[in-house]
Scaffold this active site. Structure first.
Site, PDB file in Angstrom:
ATOM      1  N   TYR A 144       0.850  -1.197   0.000  1.00  0.00           N
ATOM      2  CA  TYR A 144       0.000   0.000   0.000  1.00  0.00           C
ATOM      3  C   TYR A 144       0.890   1.252   0.000  1.00  0.00           C
ATOM      4  O   TYR A 144       0.759   2.124  -0.857  1.00  0.00           O
ATOM      5  CB  TYR A 144      -0.912  -0.024   1.234  1.00  0.00           C
ATOM      6  CG  TYR A 144      -1.678   1.260   1.474  1.00  0.00           C
ATOM      7  CD1 TYR A 144      -2.797   1.577   0.725  1.00  0.00           C
ATOM      8  CD2 TYR A 144      -1.276   2.159   2.474  1.00  0.00           C
ATOM      9  CE1 TYR A 144      -3.495   2.762   0.949  1.00  0.00           C
ATOM     10  CE2 TYR A 144      -1.970   3.339   2.706  1.00  0.00           C
ATOM     11  CZ  TYR A 144      -3.077   3.629   1.943  1.00  0.00           C
ATOM     12  OH  TYR A 144      -3.767   4.821   2.171  1.00  0.00           O
ATOM     13  N   LYS A 148       1.421   4.049  -2.868  1.00  0.00           N
ATOM     14  CA  LYS A 148       0.958   5.414  -2.589  1.00  0.00           C
ATOM     15  C   LYS A 148       2.096   6.405  -2.872  1.00  0.00           C
ATOM     16  O   LYS A 148       1.859   7.529  -3.304  1.00  0.00           O
ATOM     17  CB  LYS A 148       0.462   5.572  -1.146  1.00  0.00           C
ATOM     18  CG  LYS A 148      -0.830   4.883  -0.790  1.00  0.00           C
ATOM     19  CD  LYS A 148      -2.052   5.348  -1.547  1.00  0.00           C
ATOM     20  CE  LYS A 148      -2.695   6.605  -1.064  1.00  0.00           C
ATOM     21  NZ  LYS A 148      -3.982   6.897  -1.802  1.00  0.00           N
TER      22      LYS A 148
HETATM   23  N1  LIG Z   1      -8.936   5.627   5.670  1.00  0.00           N
HETATM   24  C1  LIG Z   1      -7.781   6.134   6.079  1.00  0.00           C
HETATM   25  O1  LIG Z   1      -7.451   6.123   7.261  1.00  0.00           O
HETATM   26  C2  LIG Z   1      -6.866   6.772   5.084  1.00  0.00           C
HETATM   27  C3  LIG Z   1      -7.149   6.756   3.720  1.00  0.00           C
HETATM   28  N2  LIG Z   1      -6.287   7.369   2.846  1.00  0.00           N
HETATM   29  C4  LIG Z   1      -6.592   7.390   1.417  1.00  0.00           C
HETATM   30  O2  LIG Z   1      -7.897   7.929   1.236  1.00  0.00           O
HETATM   31  C5  LIG Z   1      -8.497   7.393   0.076  1.00  0.00           C
HETATM   32  C6  LIG Z   1      -9.893   6.933   0.408  1.00  0.00           C
HETATM   33  O3  LIG Z   1      -9.824   5.936   1.399  1.00  0.00           O
HETATM   34  P1  LIG Z   1     -11.129   5.351   2.092  1.00  0.00           P
HETATM   35  O4  LIG Z   1     -12.293   6.199   1.772  1.00  0.00           O
HETATM   36  O5  LIG Z   1     -10.759   5.080   3.492  1.00  0.00           O
HETATM   37  O6  LIG Z   1     -11.262   3.946   1.337  1.00  0.00           O
HETATM   38  P2  LIG Z   1     -12.531   3.196   0.754  1.00  0.00           P
HETATM   39  O7  LIG Z   1     -12.109   1.802   0.486  1.00  0.00           O
HETATM   40  O8  LIG Z   1     -13.732   3.417   1.596  1.00  0.00           O
HETATM   41  O9  LIG Z   1     -12.779   3.934  -0.648  1.00  0.00           O
HETATM   42  C7  LIG Z   1     -12.047   3.666  -1.803  1.00  0.00           C
HETATM   43  C8  LIG Z   1     -12.994   3.674  -3.000  1.00  0.00           C
HETATM   44  O10 LIG Z   1     -12.219   3.440  -4.182  1.00  0.00           O
HETATM   45  C9  LIG Z   1     -12.982   2.610  -5.036  1.00  0.00           C
HETATM   46  N3  LIG Z   1     -12.086   1.935  -5.983  1.00  0.00           N
HETATM   47  C10 LIG Z   1     -11.141   1.015  -5.698  1.00  0.00           C
HETATM   48  N4  LIG Z   1     -10.566   0.577  -6.826  1.00  0.00           N
HETATM   49  C11 LIG Z   1     -11.146   1.269  -7.848  1.00  0.00           C
HETATM   50  C12 LIG Z   1     -10.978   1.251  -9.268  1.00  0.00           C
HETATM   51  N5  LIG Z   1     -10.095   0.421  -9.864  1.00  0.00           N
HETATM   52  N6  LIG Z   1     -11.723   2.076 -10.026  1.00  0.00           N
HETATM   53  C13 LIG Z   1     -12.644   2.899  -9.433  1.00  0.00           C
HETATM   54  N7  LIG Z   1     -12.853   2.949  -8.106  1.00  0.00           N
HETATM   55  C14 LIG Z   1     -12.112   2.143  -7.315  1.00  0.00           C
HETATM   56  C15 LIG Z   1     -13.673   1.634  -4.089  1.00  0.00           C
HETATM   57  O11 LIG Z   1     -14.801   1.008  -4.707  1.00  0.00           O
HETATM   58  C16 LIG Z   1     -14.053   2.548  -2.939  1.00  0.00           C
HETATM   59  O12 LIG Z   1     -15.353   3.065  -3.110  1.00  0.00           O
HETATM   60  C17 LIG Z   1      -7.544   6.304  -0.423  1.00  0.00           C
HETATM   61  O13 LIG Z   1      -6.774   6.826  -1.482  1.00  0.00           O
HETATM   62  C18 LIG Z   1      -6.651   6.013   0.764  1.00  0.00           C
HETATM   63  O14 LIG Z   1      -5.375   5.607   0.341  1.00  0.00           O
HETATM   64  C19 LIG Z   1      -5.176   8.027   3.281  1.00  0.00           C
HETATM   65  C20 LIG Z   1      -4.877   8.080   4.596  1.00  0.00           C
HETATM   66  C21 LIG Z   1      -5.679   7.452   5.609  1.00  0.00           C
HETATM   67  C1  LIG Z   2      -2.945  -2.979  16.583  1.00  0.00           C
HETATM   68  C2  LIG Z   2      -4.274  -3.040  15.973  1.00  0.00           C
HETATM   69  C3  LIG Z   2      -4.725  -4.309  15.351  1.00  0.00           C
HETATM   70  C4  LIG Z   2      -5.043  -1.962  16.003  1.00  0.00           C
HETATM   71  C5  LIG Z   2      -6.366  -1.836  15.325  1.00  0.00           C
HETATM   72  C6  LIG Z   2      -6.539  -0.483  14.688  1.00  0.00           C
HETATM   73  C7  LIG Z   2      -5.906  -0.431  13.306  1.00  0.00           C
HETATM   74  C8  LIG Z   2      -6.775  -1.259  12.375  1.00  0.00           C
HETATM   75  C9  LIG Z   2      -5.797   1.041  12.848  1.00  0.00           C
HETATM   76  C10 LIG Z   2      -4.889   1.833  13.775  1.00  0.00           C
HETATM   77  C11 LIG Z   2      -4.136   2.853  12.912  1.00  0.00           C
HETATM   78  C12 LIG Z   2      -4.865   2.790  11.595  1.00  0.00           C
HETATM   79  C13 LIG Z   2      -4.291   3.386  10.366  1.00  0.00           C
HETATM   80  C14 LIG Z   2      -4.643   2.890   9.115  1.00  0.00           C
HETATM   81  C15 LIG Z   2      -5.526   1.685   8.991  1.00  0.00           C
HETATM   82  C16 LIG Z   2      -6.195   1.228  10.299  1.00  0.00           C
HETATM   83  C17 LIG Z   2      -5.224   1.305  11.455  1.00  0.00           C
HETATM   84  C18 LIG Z   2      -4.006   0.424  11.186  1.00  0.00           C
HETATM   85  C19 LIG Z   2      -3.997   3.399   7.842  1.00  0.00           C
HETATM   86  C20 LIG Z   2      -2.913   2.395   7.446  1.00  0.00           C
HETATM   87  C21 LIG Z   2      -4.998   3.507   6.696  1.00  0.00           C
HETATM   88  C22 LIG Z   2      -4.373   3.988   5.420  1.00  0.00           C
HETATM   89  C23 LIG Z   2      -3.350   5.057   5.559  1.00  0.00           C
HETATM   90  O1  LIG Z   2      -3.028   5.695   4.591  1.00  0.00           O
HETATM   91  C24 LIG Z   2      -2.668   5.284   6.834  1.00  0.00           C
HETATM   92  C25 LIG Z   2      -3.453   4.824   8.040  1.00  0.00           C
HETATM   93  C26 LIG Z   2      -2.632   4.948   9.314  1.00  0.00           C
HETATM   94  C27 LIG Z   2      -3.416   4.571  10.531  1.00  0.00           C
END
Ligand SMILES: NC(=O)C1=CN([C@@H]2O[C@H](COP(=O)(O)OP(=O)(O)OC[C@H]3O[C@@H](n4cnc5c(N)ncnc54)[C@H](O)[C@@H]3O)[C@@H](O)[C@H]2O)C=CC1
Ligand SMILES: CC(C)=CCC[C@@H](C)[C@H]1CC[C@H]2C3=C(CC[C@]12C)[C@@]1(C)CCC(=O)C[C@@H]1CC3
Length: 352
Positions: A144, A148
Site C-alpha cells: 500500500y 501510494k
Molecule cells: N482511511 C484512512 O485512514 C486513510 C485513507 N487514505 C486514502 O484515502 C483514500 C480513500 O480511502 P477510504 O475512503 O478510506 O477507502 P474506501 O475503500 O472506503 O474507498 C475507496 C474507494 O475506491 C474505489 N475503488 C477502488 N478501486 C477502484 C478502481 N479500480 N476504479 C474505481 N474505483 C475504485 C472503491 O470502490 C471505494 O469506493 C484512499 O486513497 C486512501 O489511500 C489516506 C490516509 C488514511
Molecule cells: C494494533 C491493531 C490491530 C489496532 C487496530 C486499529 C488499526 C486497524 C488502525 C490503527 C491505525 C490505523 C491506520 C490505518 C488503517 C487502520 C489502522 C491500522 C492506515 C494504514 C490507513 C491507510 C493510511 O493511509 C494510513 C493509516 C494509518 C493509521
C-alpha cells in the site's frame, strides 16, 4: 481550430466517490453548490443531484465519458490498505493513476486533487511533528505504502502551468468518522477475538487520528486555492486534527466506550514486530496453498508502537486550513456506539 468551452469551476468528479472519504467529500461538495459526478467500481448510495458512473479507473475510455465536462477532479480511490495483493495495488494505484492523469489531460480537466497518505514518509520509526519535506520512505513497509508513494510522485510531477493542468496532494492520516469501514471495525473485530488485551510498547506513543470532516475540508480548500500563481502547485499537504493523541488512549477510549476492556498488559515492541514479520513471511510462503490474513501485520504493529504525528502548518499557511472539528474525543460515543456520529452531531446539532 475549435475552441473548447471551459466547464464551470463548480463542476467536478470524485473518483472513488462511493468510498468512506469519497462519500463524505461528495456530500460536502453538494452542500457547497458543486455539481458532482461520482466515478467508482461500485455504486453504494444515492444523493439527489449527483450522477453515478460505474467503471474501473484503469480504463481510460470509461474515465473520458465522465471527465469530458468537468474542470476539477478529486482522486480518492484505492484498494483497501489491508489487502495484501501487490498486483492489484500496482494496477490501481500506479498504472490506474497514470491513466487518470492522461484522461484528465485529454479531457481538458484543469485541476487534480489526489488523496495521498501521510504514510508515504513512514518507515516504521518515530515521526514527531513531521513536515512535508521529510523524504519518501526508502523501504516502504507494505505494498500500500509503496504504491501510494509512486502515485503521489506521478500526480505531483504532472503539474504543469504551461499545460493548464494543476495538481496537489492531500496526505491524511488515520481517518475516522461515520461509516468508517476500517479503523473502528478492525479494532472491534480484533477485540471480539480477544486479541486486544496487550499494549505494544510503553503506550505513550502519540499519533494523528483525523476526523473525516477535517480531511474533506482540506481537500476542498486545496481545490479552491489551487491556481497557477499559488504555492500549492505540485505540492503535498498534511491534513490533521492538529491534536495528536496517545495511540493506546484512543484505542482504549473506543474499546471501553463500546463495552470492551481496555488493553492492559504491556509487550515489548521489538518482540511483537518480530513475530508479525515472521508471520508475514510464513503467510507469504504459504500463499500458493492457503490465504491467511494475520491481524497483526508489521504495518499495524509499527503504527501501534511508534510516534507518527504530522505538522499541518503548511496547509494553514498556504490555504488557511484550520480543523473544523477538533474538540472531539472518542469517549463521547453515541447511543448506537457509532463514535463518528457524535462528532457529526456536533456539526448538525442532531442527537445521536
Ligand atoms: N482511511 C484512512 O485512514 C486513510 C485513507 N487514505 C486514502 O484515502 C483514500 C480513500 O480511502 P477510504 O475512503 O478510506 O477507502 P474506501 O475503500 O472506503 O474507498 C475507496 C474507494 O475506491 C474505489 N475503488 C477502488 N478501486 C477502484 C478502481 N479500480 N476504479 C474505481 N474505483 C475504485 C472503491 O470502490 C471505494 O469506493 C484512499 O486513497 C486512501 O489511500 C489516506 C490516509 C488514511
Ligand atoms: C494494533 C491493531 C490491530 C489496532 C487496530 C486499529 C488499526 C486497524 C488502525 C490503527 C491505525 C490505523 C491506520 C490505518 C488503517 C487502520 C489502522 C491500522 C492506515 C494504514 C490507513 C491507510 C493510511 O493511509 C494510513 C493509516 C494509518 C493509521
Amino acid at each position: 481550430m475549435a475552441t473548447r468551452i471551459r466547464p464551470s469551476s463548480k463542476r467536478c468528479a470524485v473518483i472513488g466517490g462511493s468510498g468512506f472519504l469519497g462519500r463524505h467529500l461528495v456530500e460536502r461538495l453538494v452542500e457547497k453548490g458543486y455539481s458532482v459526478a461520482v466515478f467508482d467500481i461500485a455504486q453504494r448510495y444515492e444523493v439527489s443531484g449527483v450522477t453515478f458512473h460505474q467503471g474501473d479507473l484503469c480504463n481510460k475510455q470509461d474515465l473520458l465519458k465522465v471527465l469530458k465536462d468537468v474542470s476539477l477532479v478529486f482522486h480518492c480511490a484505492s484498494p483497501a490498505p489491508g489487502c495484501n495483493d501487490r498486483n492489484l495495488f500496482w494496477r490501481v494505484n500506479v498504472e490506474g493513476t497514470r491513466t487518470v492523469i492522461q484522461a484528465c489531460q485529454q479531457a481538458g480537466v484543469q485541476k487534480l486533487v489526489l488523496t495521498s497518505s501521510a504514510s508515504v514518509v513512514f518507515e516504521g520509526t518515530d515521526i514527531m511533528n513531521g513536515k512535508e519535506d521529510l523524504p519518501y520512505a526508502k523501504r516502504p513497509i507494505d505494498y500500500y505504502t509503496e504504491t501510494k508513494i509512486k502515485q503521489e510522485k506521478l500526480v505531483l510531477e504532472a503539474c504543469s502551468k504551461e499545460k493548464d493542468f494543476l495538481t496537489v496532494a492531500i496526505r491524511p492520516h488515520g481517518i475516522f468518522g461515520p461509516r468508517d469501514p476500517q479503523l473502528v471495525p478492525i479494532l472491534v473485530d480484533t477485540a471480539r477475538k480477544g486479541k486486544m488485551k496487550f499494549i505494544i510498547g510503553d503506550g505513550t506513543n502519540l499519533v494523528d487520528f483525523t476526523y473525516v470532516d477535517n480531511v474533506v475540508h482540506g481537500h476542498i480548500l486545496a481545490a479552491e486555492h489551487l491556481r497557477p500563481d499559488s504555492p500549492l502547485c505540485g505540492k503535498a499537504y498534511h491534513i490533521t486534527n492538529d491534536d495528536p493523541i496517545r495511540f493506546w488512549d484512543f484505542m482504549s477510549q473506543v474499546l471501553v466506550g463500546l463495552g470492551y476492556d481496555a488493553p492492559r498488559y504491556h509487550l515489548p515492541y521489538s518482540l511483537v514486530y518480530g513475530i508479525a514479520m515472521l508471520l508475514w513471511i510464513i503467510t507469504f510462503l504459504l500463499r500458493p496453498v492457503v490465504n491467511i490474513k494475520p491481524t497483526f501485520t508489521p504495518m499495524r504493529v509499527a503504527l501501534a508502537g511508534t510516534h507518527h504525528y504530522y505538522s499541518c502548518s503548511r496547509a494553514k499557511q498556504d490555504m488557511g486550513y484550520q480543523p473544523v472539528s477538533s474538540a472531539y474525543r472518542p469517549l463521547d460515543r453515541g447511543k448506537n456506539g457509532d463514535i463518528g456520529a457524535v462528532a457529526q452531531s456536533r456539526r448538525t446539532g442532531e442527537e445521536v
